[in-house]
Design a protein around this motif. Structure first.
Motif, PDB file in Angstrom:
ATOM      1  N   LEU A 148     -38.235  67.996 -30.408  1.00 50.72           N
ATOM      2  CA  LEU A 148     -39.029  69.002 -31.425  1.00 50.72           C
ATOM      3  C   LEU A 148     -39.432  68.099 -32.561  1.00 50.72           C
ATOM      4  O   LEU A 148     -40.502  68.403 -33.166  1.00 50.72           O
ATOM      5  N   THR A 149     -38.860  66.825 -32.872  1.00 55.49           N
ATOM      6  CA  THR A 149     -39.429  65.957 -33.941  1.00 55.49           C
ATOM      7  C   THR A 149     -40.749  65.602 -33.331  1.00 55.49           C
ATOM      8  O   THR A 149     -41.897  65.306 -33.915  1.00 55.49           O
ATOM      9  N   LEU A 150     -40.825  65.033 -31.931  1.00 55.63           N
ATOM     10  CA  LEU A 150     -41.992  64.627 -31.316  1.00 55.63           C
ATOM     11  C   LEU A 150     -43.091  65.656 -31.370  1.00 55.63           C
ATOM     12  O   LEU A 150     -44.305  65.380 -31.904  1.00 55.63           O
ATOM     13  N   TYR A 151     -42.934  66.906 -31.031  1.00 58.18           N
ATOM     14  CA  TYR A 151     -43.846  67.978 -31.021  1.00 58.18           C
ATOM     15  C   TYR A 151     -44.403  68.351 -32.526  1.00 58.18           C
ATOM     16  O   TYR A 151     -45.418  68.222 -32.809  1.00 58.18           O
ATOM     17  N   LEU A 152     -43.532  68.321 -33.693  1.00 61.90           N
ATOM     18  CA  LEU A 152     -43.863  68.295 -35.109  1.00 61.90           C
ATOM     19  C   LEU A 152     -44.951  67.196 -35.524  1.00 61.90           C
ATOM     20  O   LEU A 152     -45.720  67.256 -36.112  1.00 61.90           O
ATOM     21  N   ALA A 153     -44.408  66.082 -34.913  1.00 65.73           N
ATOM     22  CA  ALA A 153     -45.007  64.769 -35.439  1.00 65.73           C
ATOM     23  C   ALA A 153     -46.683  64.788 -34.930  1.00 65.73           C
ATOM     24  O   ALA A 153     -47.467  64.259 -35.703  1.00 65.73           O
ATOM     25  N   LEU A 154     -46.703  65.380 -33.519  1.00 70.38           N
ATOM     26  CA  LEU A 154     -47.999  65.274 -32.954  1.00 70.38           C
ATOM     27  C   LEU A 154     -48.839  66.496 -33.570  1.00 70.38           C
ATOM     28  O   LEU A 154     -50.153  66.419 -33.932  1.00 70.38           O
ATOM     29  N   TRP A 155     -48.266  67.545 -33.577  1.00 69.25           N
ATOM     30  CA  TRP A 155     -49.000  68.795 -33.959  1.00 69.25           C
ATOM     31  C   TRP A 155     -48.662  69.727 -35.179  1.00 69.25           C
ATOM     32  O   TRP A 155     -49.609  70.477 -35.557  1.00 69.25           O
ATOM     33  N   ASP A 156     -47.606  69.442 -35.995  1.00 72.28           N
ATOM     34  CA  ASP A 156     -47.707  70.011 -37.286  1.00 72.28           C
ATOM     35  C   ASP A 156     -46.701  69.192 -38.089  1.00 72.28           C
ATOM     36  O   ASP A 156     -45.598  69.401 -38.553  1.00 72.28           O
ATOM     37  N   ARG A 157     -47.378  68.010 -38.688  1.00 72.51           N
ATOM     38  CA  ARG A 157     -46.747  67.014 -39.418  1.00 72.51           C
ATOM     39  C   ARG A 157     -46.049  67.642 -40.719  1.00 72.51           C
ATOM     40  O   ARG A 157     -45.205  66.990 -41.296  1.00 72.51           O
ATOM     41  N   PRO A 158     -47.213  68.442 -41.383  1.00 72.16           N
ATOM     42  CA  PRO A 158     -46.603  68.904 -42.723  1.00 72.16           C
ATOM     43  C   PRO A 158     -45.155  69.649 -42.603  1.00 72.16           C
ATOM     44  O   PRO A 158     -44.317  69.634 -43.520  1.00 72.16           O
ATOM     45  N   VAL A 159     -45.022  70.473 -41.636  1.00 75.97           N
ATOM     46  CA  VAL A 159     -43.478  70.941 -41.504  1.00 75.97           C
ATOM     47  C   VAL A 159     -42.525  70.023 -41.193  1.00 75.97           C
ATOM     48  O   VAL A 159     -41.505  70.152 -41.833  1.00 75.97           O
ATOM     49  N   LEU A 160     -42.739  69.001 -40.530  1.00 71.75           N
ATOM     50  CA  LEU A 160     -41.944  68.026 -40.338  1.00 71.75           C
ATOM     51  C   LEU A 160     -41.255  67.211 -41.710  1.00 71.75           C
ATOM     52  O   LEU A 160     -40.287  66.992 -41.995  1.00 71.75           O
ATOM     53  N   VAL A 161     -42.330  67.047 -42.549  1.00 65.85           N
ATOM     54  CA  VAL A 161     -42.239  66.390 -43.711  1.00 65.85           C
ATOM     55  C   VAL A 161     -41.546  67.343 -44.637  1.00 65.85           C
ATOM     56  O   VAL A 161     -40.342  67.140 -45.268  1.00 65.85           O
ATOM     57  N   ALA A 162     -41.679  68.528 -44.553  1.00 69.12           N
ATOM     58  CA  ALA A 162     -41.182  69.560 -45.435  1.00 69.12           C
ATOM     59  C   ALA A 162     -39.637  70.001 -45.136  1.00 69.12           C
ATOM     60  O   ALA A 162     -38.931  69.986 -46.014  1.00 69.12           O
ATOM     61  N   ILE A 163     -39.182  69.839 -43.784  1.00 67.35           N
ATOM     62  CA  ILE A 163     -37.941  70.159 -43.537  1.00 67.35           C
ATOM     63  C   ILE A 163     -37.051  68.748 -43.910  1.00 67.35           C
ATOM     64  O   ILE A 163     -35.933  68.768 -43.648  1.00 67.35           O
ATOM     65  N   MET A 164     -37.713  67.518 -44.046  1.00 64.98           N
ATOM     66  CA  MET A 164     -37.049  66.592 -44.173  1.00 64.98           C
ATOM     67  C   MET A 164     -36.337  66.428 -45.537  1.00 64.98           C
ATOM     68  O   MET A 164     -35.687  65.430 -46.183  1.00 64.98           O
ATOM     69  N   GLY A 165     -36.799  67.461 -46.670  1.00 64.84           N
ATOM     70  CA  GLY A 165     -36.480  67.411 -47.832  1.00 64.84           C
ATOM     71  C   GLY A 165     -35.314  67.794 -48.356  1.00 64.84           C
ATOM     72  O   GLY A 165     -34.220  67.158 -48.656  1.00 64.84           O
ATOM     73  N   PRO A 166     -35.095  69.242 -48.249  1.00 62.16           N
ATOM     74  CA  PRO A 166     -33.669  69.762 -48.659  1.00 62.16           C
ATOM     75  C   PRO A 166     -32.599  69.117 -47.645  1.00 62.16           C
ATOM     76  O   PRO A 166     -31.856  70.093 -46.806  1.00 62.16           O
ATOM     77  N   VAL A 167     -32.257  67.986 -47.348  1.00 57.44           N
ATOM     78  CA  VAL A 167     -31.358  67.574 -46.382  1.00 57.44           C
ATOM     79  C   VAL A 167     -30.123  68.036 -46.758  1.00 57.44           C
ATOM     80  O   VAL A 167     -29.259  68.584 -45.598  1.00 57.44           O
ATOM     81  N   ALA A 168     -29.380  67.962 -47.858  1.00 59.82           N
ATOM     82  CA  ALA A 168     -27.990  68.143 -48.315  1.00 59.82           C
ATOM     83  C   ALA A 168     -27.661  69.865 -47.940  1.00 59.82           C
ATOM     84  O   ALA A 168     -26.898  70.060 -47.220  1.00 59.82           O
ATOM     85  N   ALA A 169     -28.615  70.781 -48.287  1.00 52.81           N
ATOM     86  CA  ALA A 169     -28.608  72.142 -48.166  1.00 52.81           C
ATOM     87  C   ALA A 169     -28.575  72.518 -46.454  1.00 52.81           C
ATOM     88  O   ALA A 169     -27.720  73.139 -45.995  1.00 52.81           O
ATOM     89  N   PHE A 170     -29.390  71.828 -45.942  1.00 53.92           N
ATOM     90  CA  PHE A 170     -29.635  72.038 -44.455  1.00 53.92           C
ATOM     91  C   PHE A 170     -28.368  71.337 -43.788  1.00 53.92           C
ATOM     92  O   PHE A 170     -27.770  72.023 -42.766  1.00 53.92           O
ATOM     93  N   ALA A 171     -27.905  70.402 -44.119  1.00 47.36           N
ATOM     94  CA  ALA A 171     -26.498  69.655 -43.487  1.00 47.36           C
ATOM     95  C   ALA A 171     -25.444  70.735 -43.499  1.00 47.36           C
ATOM     96  O   ALA A 171     -24.777  70.777 -42.467  1.00 47.36           O
ATOM     97  N   VAL A 172     -25.415  71.433 -44.524  1.00 47.62           N
ATOM     98  CA  VAL A 172     -24.017  72.411 -44.631  1.00 47.62           C
ATOM     99  C   VAL A 172     -24.441  73.477 -43.824  1.00 47.62           C
ATOM    100  O   VAL A 172     -23.461  73.660 -42.876  1.00 47.62           O
ATOM    101  N   ARG A 173     -25.497  73.939 -43.470  1.00 50.01           N
ATOM    102  CA  ARG A 173     -25.926  75.081 -42.769  1.00 50.01           C
ATOM    103  C   ARG A 173     -25.637  74.677 -41.232  1.00 50.01           C
ATOM    104  O   ARG A 173     -25.281  75.288 -40.214  1.00 50.01           O
ATOM    105  N   ARG A 174     -26.195  73.662 -40.939  1.00 43.75           N
ATOM    106  CA  ARG A 174     -26.160  72.884 -39.880  1.00 43.75           C
ATOM    107  C   ARG A 174     -24.723  72.632 -39.198  1.00 43.75           C
ATOM    108  O   ARG A 174     -24.306  72.547 -38.182  1.00 43.75           O
ATOM    109  N   LEU A 175     -23.878  72.201 -40.273  1.00 47.03           N
ATOM    110  CA  LEU A 175     -22.346  71.970 -39.893  1.00 47.03           C
ATOM    111  C   LEU A 175     -21.956  73.230 -39.470  1.00 47.03           C
ATOM    112  O   LEU A 175     -21.136  73.217 -38.420  1.00 47.03           O
TER     113      LEU A 175
END
Length: 241
Positions: A148-175
């Protein structure tokens, strides 16, 4: 493994197709599930996707040789029928056939994903079910993240950059999600995919509760009947085992 001294799993070449099937079908199933949620209400979408246990039972028999006894088959049919009952609305199916087909397709891919992951776990032939379940889960997550990282890096880089932002909040949900996934895989290591996914239909009951208490959608008599059927199917499944 450091504490128990368990032996490191040694996957062979036959492990890879099972892992790929589990990871790729799960990505496809999640994508179609989100598409279906854009078409119908939350509960109805989940209901269509949860026709999955019958498909899991068929695929498990075909690809893994997982046996089906009479009690399990009856439990699957009753519980799945309960989900289908909940999915129908007065006056027929609104929104056309498209959202229905999307939901059913998502259920089929979730079923194939479950079979793929269980096949990978069984392929390892390791005596410690916790080790093989966690090992397969970890590899599956790494594979999915890389693809999925490769896909976003090739075809939707703004989304990849955006989801790297709220890491702490995302980490809690991902846990929370990762913990749930761990228990899914532990179950796949010790029971057939069909029995595990049938028991998982209790998720529909949680979805109904969320719709009622958070979204303010009351439970109708029809949905109540479906809930009872799901509970009966799950109880029968547990009793059969």
């Amino acid at each position: 493994m450091a504490i128990t001294g368990a032996v490191w799993p040694r996957p062979d070449i036959g492990y890879i197709p099972w892992l790929l099937a589990g990871a790729l079908f799960q990505i496809g199933a999640t994508a179609t599930m989100l598409a279906a949620m854009g078409q119908r209400s939350f509960v109805v979408t989940i209901a269509y996707i949860k026709t999955e246990p019958i498909q899991v039972a068929i695929f498990g028999l075909l690809f893994l040789g997982d046996a089906l006894n009479v009690g399990l088959m009856v439990a699957i049919v009753i519980a799945t029928a309960g989900v289908v009952v909940m999915s129908f609305k007065p006056g027929g199916m609104t929104g056309g056939i498209k959202p229905t087909l999307i939901g059913l397709l998502s259920g089929a891919m979730f079923a194939l994903s479950a079979i793929g992951y269980r096949g990978a776990i069984l392929n390892l032939g390791h005596p410690n079910f916790v080790v093989v379940a966690t090992f397969t889960l970890a590899l599956g997550l790494v594979l999915q993240a890389a693809l999925l990282t490769l896909y976003l890096a090739l075809w939707d880089r703004p989304v990849l950059v955006a989801i790297m932002g709220p890491v702490a909040a995302f980490a809690v949900r991902r846990l929370h999600g990762s913990t749930a996934s761990e228990f899914w895989f532990l179950a796949f290591a010790i029971a057939t995919a069909a029995s595990v996914r049938t028991l998982a239909l209790v998720e529909v009951l949680f979805a109904q509760a969320i719709s009622a208490f958070i979204f303010g959608q009351p439970t109708s008599a029809r949905e109540g009947v479906g809930i009872v059927m799901i509970v009966v199917g799950v109880v029968l499944l547990i009793w059969t085992h």
